[in-house]
Design a protein around this motif. Structure first.
Motif, PDB file in Angstrom:
ATOM      1  N   THR A  63       0.855  -1.192   0.000  1.00  0.00           N
ATOM      2  CA  THR A  63       0.000   0.000   0.000  1.00  0.00           C
ATOM      3  C   THR A  63       0.887   1.237   0.000  1.00  0.00           C
ATOM      4  O   THR A  63       1.825   1.336   0.791  1.00  0.00           O
ATOM      5  CB  THR A  63      -0.916   0.012   1.235  1.00  0.00           C
ATOM      6  OG1 THR A  63      -1.899  -1.022   1.080  1.00  0.00           O
ATOM      7  CG2 THR A  63      -1.627   1.347   1.386  1.00  0.00           C
ATOM      8  N   LEU A  64       0.600   2.157  -0.902  1.00  0.00           N
ATOM      9  CA  LEU A  64       1.408   3.367  -1.046  1.00  0.00           C
ATOM     10  C   LEU A  64       0.667   4.558  -0.450  1.00  0.00           C
ATOM     11  O   LEU A  64      -0.517   4.781  -0.728  1.00  0.00           O
ATOM     12  CB  LEU A  64       1.730   3.621  -2.515  1.00  0.00           C
ATOM     13  CG  LEU A  64       2.436   2.468  -3.242  1.00  0.00           C
ATOM     14  CD1 LEU A  64       2.714   2.846  -4.694  1.00  0.00           C
ATOM     15  CD2 LEU A  64       3.725   2.083  -2.535  1.00  0.00           C
ATOM     16  N   VAL A  65       1.368   5.303   0.367  1.00  0.00           N
ATOM     17  CA  VAL A  65       0.852   6.540   0.955  1.00  0.00           C
ATOM     18  C   VAL A  65       1.562   7.668   0.230  1.00  0.00           C
ATOM     19  O   VAL A  65       2.768   7.857   0.376  1.00  0.00           O
ATOM     20  CB  VAL A  65       1.130   6.580   2.477  1.00  0.00           C
ATOM     21  CG1 VAL A  65       0.657   7.897   3.070  1.00  0.00           C
ATOM     22  CG2 VAL A  65       0.459   5.396   3.166  1.00  0.00           C
ATOM     23  N   GLN A  66       0.849   8.414  -0.600  1.00  0.00           N
ATOM     24  CA  GLN A  66       1.520   9.333  -1.513  1.00  0.00           C
ATOM     25  C   GLN A  66       0.744  10.615  -1.747  1.00  0.00           C
ATOM     26  O   GLN A  66      -0.471  10.656  -1.607  1.00  0.00           O
ATOM     27  CB  GLN A  66       1.779   8.634  -2.852  1.00  0.00           C
ATOM     28  CG  GLN A  66       0.523   8.167  -3.583  1.00  0.00           C
ATOM     29  CD  GLN A  66       0.871   7.391  -4.851  1.00  0.00           C
ATOM     30  OE1 GLN A  66       1.467   6.328  -4.818  1.00  0.00           O
ATOM     31  NE2 GLN A  66       0.498   7.967  -5.992  1.00  0.00           N
ATOM     32  N   THR A  67       1.495  11.654  -2.106  1.00  0.00           N
ATOM     33  CA  THR A  67       0.876  12.939  -2.426  1.00  0.00           C
ATOM     34  C   THR A  67       0.290  12.942  -3.836  1.00  0.00           C
ATOM     35  O   THR A  67      -0.712  13.618  -4.088  1.00  0.00           O
ATOM     36  CB  THR A  67       1.916  14.074  -2.322  1.00  0.00           C
ATOM     37  OG1 THR A  67       3.114  13.654  -2.954  1.00  0.00           O
ATOM     38  CG2 THR A  67       2.201  14.417  -0.880  1.00  0.00           C
ATOM     39  N   PHE A  68       0.911  12.211  -4.752  1.00  0.00           N
ATOM     40  CA  PHE A  68       0.431  12.224  -6.135  1.00  0.00           C
ATOM     41  C   PHE A  68      -0.899  11.496  -6.253  1.00  0.00           C
ATOM     42  O   PHE A  68      -1.083  10.406  -5.715  1.00  0.00           O
ATOM     43  CB  PHE A  68       1.437  11.560  -7.079  1.00  0.00           C
ATOM     44  CG  PHE A  68       0.891  11.358  -8.471  1.00  0.00           C
ATOM     45  CD1 PHE A  68       0.757  12.443  -9.329  1.00  0.00           C
ATOM     46  CD2 PHE A  68       0.456  10.112  -8.897  1.00  0.00           C
ATOM     47  CE1 PHE A  68       0.206  12.282 -10.592  1.00  0.00           C
ATOM     48  CE2 PHE A  68      -0.080   9.931 -10.162  1.00  0.00           C
ATOM     49  CZ  PHE A  68      -0.201  11.017 -11.017  1.00  0.00           C
ATOM     50  N   GLY A  69      -1.807  12.120  -6.987  1.00  0.00           N
ATOM     51  CA  GLY A  69      -3.075  11.476  -7.273  1.00  0.00           C
ATOM     52  C   GLY A  69      -3.689  11.994  -8.552  1.00  0.00           C
ATOM     53  O   GLY A  69      -3.944  13.194  -8.675  1.00  0.00           O
TER      54      GLY A  69
END
Length: 417
Positions: free
Chosen positions: A186-192
């Protein structure tokens, strides 16, 4: 009637509308600081408490993957990618941390992939995937938990421009794709961005880091009127990386400048004054256009300072979208519609503007966008944990066959770090 006269009349009409909005909006929320709670499930989610709902095991890695990087270059603590550092620090003292990996719901690998910086302060994209691969190899060779699920119960904070694609230019990020070893994690990221190769299904989208203490020191009295209609400070062109001018921000920022540089309703400039934070608190609308990536710290700043964010980034996926009602607090403008920005904004009914301001004045809304030290209830750290808790119980942890290919990816990524 001559075309020039028609344009002048239209401009005067827009100016009068804007002045009326300024008078009403600046005397509405600013004077009384009225707030409005988010109704329905979004409000409940925003106020969730993750304690007791999950347990996280934090791997103890050699300090070369994290603490030594910060000691080498302290700029990592203040740039917009710093969430990966502060998430690590938060988890170490969090009530949801467990020191018994056998009872963990999630495993966290504290690796700072944005902390290896160029002299100009930008993360080195070609080193980040090597750092991440090295950390995963270390974890998989020292504990049994990665190999048990191929990382399906592991999460990583990847705050790069395009997340785990590890590049700041979209074309190259798409070409690279997400690091293959993170395929099940699972990735926790700013990009969306919707339907984008750099946004993995099931990822948790978070706000970029903006310095909470610094912002707090620039707060103005709540009765300060909002006398600026539209505000923006930043680049319109990136001549160094995009000399031809058609790639950066997909032309949206250039369009803002070309259409509104002389418009009295728009306070826009490349200058970044010392009163930047104060100016946002004196503004009704704050432009949040895409740059190299769809997101930027302006989104955080706008929410914290009660300035209605005008989001110009087609198909953007926003932070904590299940908890923050972006449609209700912001204004979305298609990139192709930038030339009509003045008409769009002056056409918004005053009661709609006032409601957006009341929602933005809600302290829980602001808190959810920040990574304060020490952590506080409802902040971005807790919203991340809420997102992880909602993914429990895990499904299909053991697929029955191996899916990760440790030799997949560009040859440069396979070099030791």
């Amino acid at each position: 009637m001559p075309l020039a006269l028609l344009r002048l009349r239209l401009r005067l009409r827009l100016l009068l509308l804007a002045l009326a909005l300024l008078l009403v909006a600046s005397s509405g929320v600013a004077s009384g600081q009225d707030t409005e709670r988010i109704e329905g499930s979004a409000g409940d989610v925003l106020e969730d408490d993750p304690v007791g709902r999950l347990k996280v095991y934090v791997y103890e890695l050699p300090t070369k993957y994290n603490k030594k990087m910060v000691a080498k270059d302290s700029r990592c603590l203040s740039h917009m990618f710093a969430a990966e550092i502060f998430m690590h620090r938060f988890l170490l003292s969090s009530a949801i941390r467990t020191v018994n990996p056998e009872e963990a719901d999630w495993f966290y690998t504290p690796v700072y992939t944005t902390c290896d910086l160029t002299p100009w302060g930008h993360p080195l994209p070609f080193k980040s995937p090597r750092i991440m691969r090295s950390a995963i190899q270390f974890v998989s060779s020292h504990w049994p938990y990665w190999n048990r699920t191929e990382g399906a119960d592991h999460f990583f904070v990847v705050p790069h421009d395009f997340g785990a694609c590890f590049h700041y230019q979209e074309e190259k990020a798409i070409e690279r794709g997400i690091l293959p070893l993170l395929r099940r994690a699972t990735l926790v990221q700013t990009f969306g961005q919707k339907d984008h190769v750099c946004l993995k299904e099931g990822s948790i989208n978070i706000p970029p880091y903006a310095p909470p203490q610094k912002m707090k020191t620039h707060l103005v009295p709540p009765e300060t009127p909002r006398s600026i209609f539209v505000y923006f400070r930043g680049l319109f062109y990136d001549t160094a990386n995009d000399p031809e001018g058609g790639y950066y921000a997909r032309g949206a920022r250039a369009s803002v400048w070309e259409n509104f540089k002389n418009n009295p309703l728009f306070d826009i400039s490349t200058d970044h004054p010392p009163t930047y934070y104060e100016d946002m608190q004196r503004s009704i609308f704050c432009l949040c256009p895409l740059g190299w990536a769809p997101w930027s710290p302006r989104l955080v700043e706008a929410v914290v300072f009660g300035c209605i964010p005008v989001i110009i980034a087609d198909d953007i996926v926003l932070p904590f979208a299940d908890a923050i009602p972006w449609d209700e607090i912001g204004v979305f403008v298609a990139e192709d519609d930038v030339p009509k920005l003045d008409t769009i904004l002056t056409s918004i009914p005053m009661e709609v503007i006032l409601r957006k301001q009341r929602l933005l004045a809600n302290p829980s809304m602001k808190q959810a966008m920040l990574f304060p030290q020490p952590a506080q209830p409802g902040d971005a750290f807790h919203q991340i944990l809420n997102g992880l808790a909602r993914k429990l119980p895990h499904h299909n942890l053991n697929s029955g066959h191996k899916v990760l290919n440790w030799t997949q990816g560009p040859l440069g990524d396979l070099k030791p770090w």
